[in-house]
Structure formats: structure tokens, C-alpha cells
Scaffold this motif. Sequence first.
Motif, PDB file in Angstrom:
ATOM      1  N   ALA A 276      50.190  38.566  39.885  1.00  0.00           N
ATOM      2  CA  ALA A 276      51.213  39.122  39.000  1.00  0.00           C
ATOM      3  C   ALA A 276      51.129  38.541  37.594  1.00  0.00           C
ATOM      4  N   PHE A 277      50.552  37.355  37.451  1.00  0.00           N
ATOM      5  CA  PHE A 277      50.458  36.721  36.132  1.00  0.00           C
ATOM      6  C   PHE A 277      49.208  37.155  35.370  1.00  0.00           C
ATOM      7  N   ALA A 278      48.306  37.865  36.023  1.00  0.00           N
ATOM      8  CA  ALA A 278      47.022  38.230  35.412  1.00  0.00           C
ATOM      9  C   ALA A 278      47.159  38.902  34.049  1.00  0.00           C
ATOM     10  N   PRO A 279      48.106  39.859  33.840  1.00  0.00           N
ATOM     11  CA  PRO A 279      48.202  40.504  32.527  1.00  0.00           C
ATOM     12  C   PRO A 279      48.572  39.551  31.392  1.00  0.00           C
ATOM     13  N   ARG A 280      49.117  38.390  31.714  1.00  0.00           N
ATOM     14  CA  ARG A 280      49.539  37.432  30.687  1.00  0.00           C
ATOM     15  C   ARG A 280      48.652  36.186  30.655  1.00  0.00           C
ATOM     16  N   CYS A 281      47.689  36.113  31.547  1.00  0.00           N
ATOM     17  CA  CYS A 281      46.923  34.882  31.747  1.00  0.00           C
ATOM     18  C   CYS A 281      45.705  34.825  30.827  1.00  0.00           C
ATOM     19  N   PRO A 282      45.536  33.763  30.063  1.00  0.00           N
ATOM     20  CA  PRO A 282      44.361  33.645  29.186  1.00  0.00           C
ATOM     21  C   PRO A 282      43.067  33.385  29.947  1.00  0.00           C
ATOM     22  N   ASP A 283      43.177  32.973  31.211  1.00  0.00           N
ATOM     23  CA  ASP A 283      41.996  32.661  32.013  1.00  0.00           C
ATOM     24  C   ASP A 283      41.697  33.725  33.064  1.00  0.00           C
ATOM     25  N   ALA A 284      42.373  34.874  32.983  1.00  0.00           N
ATOM     26  CA  ALA A 284      42.209  35.911  34.011  1.00  0.00           C
ATOM     27  C   ALA A 284      40.785  36.440  34.049  1.00  0.00           C
ATOM     28  N   GLN A 285      40.310  36.717  35.263  1.00  0.00           N
ATOM     29  CA  GLN A 285      39.010  37.312  35.478  1.00  0.00           C
ATOM     30  C   GLN A 285      39.190  38.609  36.263  1.00  0.00           C
ATOM     31  N   ILE A 286      38.114  39.349  36.444  1.00  0.00           N
ATOM     32  CA  ILE A 286      38.203  40.653  37.099  1.00  0.00           C
ATOM     33  C   ILE A 286      38.818  40.528  38.487  1.00  0.00           C
ATOM     34  N   ALA A 287      38.455  39.482  39.204  1.00  0.00           N
ATOM     35  CA  ALA A 287      38.960  39.309  40.568  1.00  0.00           C
ATOM     36  C   ALA A 287      40.475  39.161  40.603  1.00  0.00           C
ATOM     37  N   CYS A 288      41.067  38.665  39.508  1.00  0.00           N
ATOM     38  CA  CYS A 288      42.512  38.437  39.487  1.00  0.00           C
ATOM     39  C   CYS A 288      43.297  39.744  39.585  1.00  0.00           C
ATOM     40  N   SER A 289      42.723  40.847  39.140  1.00  0.00           N
ATOM     41  CA  SER A 289      43.390  42.151  39.219  1.00  0.00           C
ATOM     42  C   SER A 289      43.011  42.923  40.477  1.00  0.00           C
ATOM     43  N   GLN A 290      42.196  42.300  41.337  1.00  0.00           N
ATOM     44  CA  GLN A 290      41.725  42.983  42.538  1.00  0.00           C
ATOM     45  C   GLN A 290      42.159  42.307  43.831  1.00  0.00           C
ATOM     46  N   ARG A 291      42.578  41.057  43.740  1.00  0.00           N
ATOM     47  CA  ARG A 291      42.924  40.300  44.954  1.00  0.00           C
ATOM     48  C   ARG A 291      44.262  39.605  44.773  1.00  0.00           C
ATOM     49  N   ARG A 292      44.989  39.529  45.842  1.00  0.00           N
ATOM     50  CA  ARG A 292      46.275  38.832  45.852  1.00  0.00           C
ATOM     51  C   ARG A 292      46.023  37.360  46.181  1.00  0.00           C
ATOM     52  N   PRO A 293      46.307  36.452  45.249  1.00  0.00           N
ATOM     53  CA  PRO A 293      46.015  35.039  45.526  1.00  0.00           C
ATOM     54  C   PRO A 293      46.967  34.448  46.567  1.00  0.00           C
ATOM     55  N   GLU A 294      46.423  33.632  47.425  1.00  0.00           N
ATOM     56  CA  GLU A 294      47.204  32.897  48.408  1.00  0.00           C
ATOM     57  C   GLU A 294      47.070  31.407  48.118  1.00  0.00           C
ATOM     58  N   ASP A 295      47.789  30.593  48.870  1.00  0.00           N
ATOM     59  CA  ASP A 295      47.808  29.159  48.597  1.00  0.00           C
ATOM     60  C   ASP A 295      46.418  28.541  48.723  1.00  0.00           C
ATOM     61  N   LEU A 296      46.053  27.776  47.706  1.00  0.00           N
ATOM     62  CA  LEU A 296      44.828  27.000  47.694  1.00  0.00           C
ATOM     63  C   LEU A 296      45.218  25.536  47.525  1.00  0.00           C
ATOM     64  N   THR A 297      44.715  24.687  48.384  1.00  0.00           N
ATOM     65  CA  THR A 297      45.078  23.277  48.346  1.00  0.00           C
ATOM     66  C   THR A 297      44.548  22.609  47.078  1.00  0.00           C
TER      67      THR A 297
END
Length: 317
Positions: A276-297
Amino acid sequence: MIVEIKDLSVRFSTGRTALQALDEVSFRIEQGARIGFVGESGSGKSTLANTLGRLLPTSAVIEATTFSVGGQAVNQLSSKALRHLRRDTIAYIFQDPMAALDPTMAIARQMRLVLSEDDASLSDRLVGVGIRDPQRVLSSYPHQLSGGMAQRVTIAMALMRRPRLLIADEPTAALDASLKREVMDLLFARCAEIGAAVLFVSHDLPLVRHYCDKICVMYAGRIVEQRKTAALFSSPAHPYSRALLGAEPGAAKFGERLVAIPGVPPALYEPTNQCAFAPRCPDAQIACSQRRPEDLTVDGGCAKCLFPNTAELREQA
């Protein structure tokens, strides 16, 4: 474990559509812990706080894999059991003490509704929250008290039944800056005395940093990062966390401009299949608009990001 939440979602019916206010939120609070929730307005902080006591309108639909407070499945409680939970396990302190107190009743009468005691015992409780003239306050109506005095009264009332969990939703928002630390010192000291856990909702990042052991950063109804306080402030993993800390007035050096977060938070009408933050994120990549991120340790907790600490890793490369 005083609170155990897994995959908690809340949506509000708005006629033909439904607003997704919380989206698969998961966290735990141990007895005596101090956990802060931060994020922009509309991120879901207050909705989450009110959901724990089921203080939501009838249009709200609550779904969860686990929704336990004080060992009870909150979403399955009867009206009577829910009243007992609110009376004996959970206590709330809201941002506007004048709105929380009944304007038609003297303070003494309101306190007796919480716990039947004589005036001497009530005076002791007010003295315990730093009120030097308890008899005058007991005989007063809310409009006769200052904002700081009224908030001290609400703190005393919230702790009268020794709750296991205190939910403080922007408790210093209506107070002058000079009173904030004084009231917060009092609040957390009293909670420590009775062993109550604290869920502290605030926009004031320095206050959260000072008083909380762990912080949950919320965005678009999700917890995008939850970590120990020191770890989050020293090396935020999620780009939204970094942006939030960078926009804090106290973070700017003399002569520097604050860096505002571009764009606005989204209004979600269904769970999103992307970050959801991808449209505002300066570090967004293509994958950010294609996958729903889940918890990463990550160190000291976890973050919902496909590329946590992206900026820092690029600097080190």
C-alpha cells in the motif's frame, strides 16, 4: 499474555461499499509491557484501540484467527461478559478528558460509579495522581477543572479497578507541552505500580520513544513494522518508518527543512494485493506493485517489506 491478536481485520459497511479499516493485524502484549502504536491519521491506530474493547459501531465487521484479551475470545463474548471485560480487564484514557467526563455530575459521583468508596479513599486516589487539593476537585464539575487536572482525574478513574491493560489513545493531545511529560510520567509510573500493560497510541514520536519498550508502525490498516524501540529508531527497516521518523520536527537539524512524506494515505475498500505504501515510496520497485508483502524478520522484530532497509543497503554497497 494479556493480548494475543492474529489476522485481525475490521471493515465498515458504507452502503454499497465497505471500508477496510484494519487488514490482518497481528501482535501480542505481555503483562506489564509498554507498546506504542504510531502512524499518520487514518492508519488504523484508534480503530485498533477501540476494537480491543469492541467499542465500534454496529456497521463494523470483525474477523480474526485469534482475538484474545485477558484470556477471553473478545469477538465471542456476550454483552454481559463484554461489560465485565471492560470493567475489570481493560481501561481507556482518551485524548479529550472533558469529553470523557460527564458534564452533569461532580467528580466524586463519577468516581463512585467506577468503584464505590468514601470521600477519604477517593481523595487518596486523587493525591496519587498528583492532585494537591482533592476535596475541591471531588466537589467540582468537569468544566471547573483545567485540562491537565481533568486528565489526571481520568487517569485515576481508569486505574481504580487495577486493570490488566490500559489503552491510552493520544492522552496528551489536549494538554500544553509543559504538562505532557508530567502527565505521562505519572501515567506510566502508576501502571508500573499495579502491573498493567500499556498500549499507547500517539503521533508524538519522542514520547513513544521515551516510554515504550516496543513500537508498532501502522499504515493503511496494517502493522508494517513492529520492533523494539531502540532498534526501530536506530535503523528503521520499512521505508514508511524511515519517512515517518524523517518528518518528525525534532529530527531536523538547525537550518534544515523537514522532509514531508509525498502523497496521501490510501482509502482502502478491500485488502490490497500490493504494498500500500508503494505509490509514495522512494525505494519502490516493480515487485512492490505486484506482491503483497508479509512479515520479514529483521533485527529486533519484523517488517512487511519486500526490500527492508533498502536505502541503507544501497549506501553500504
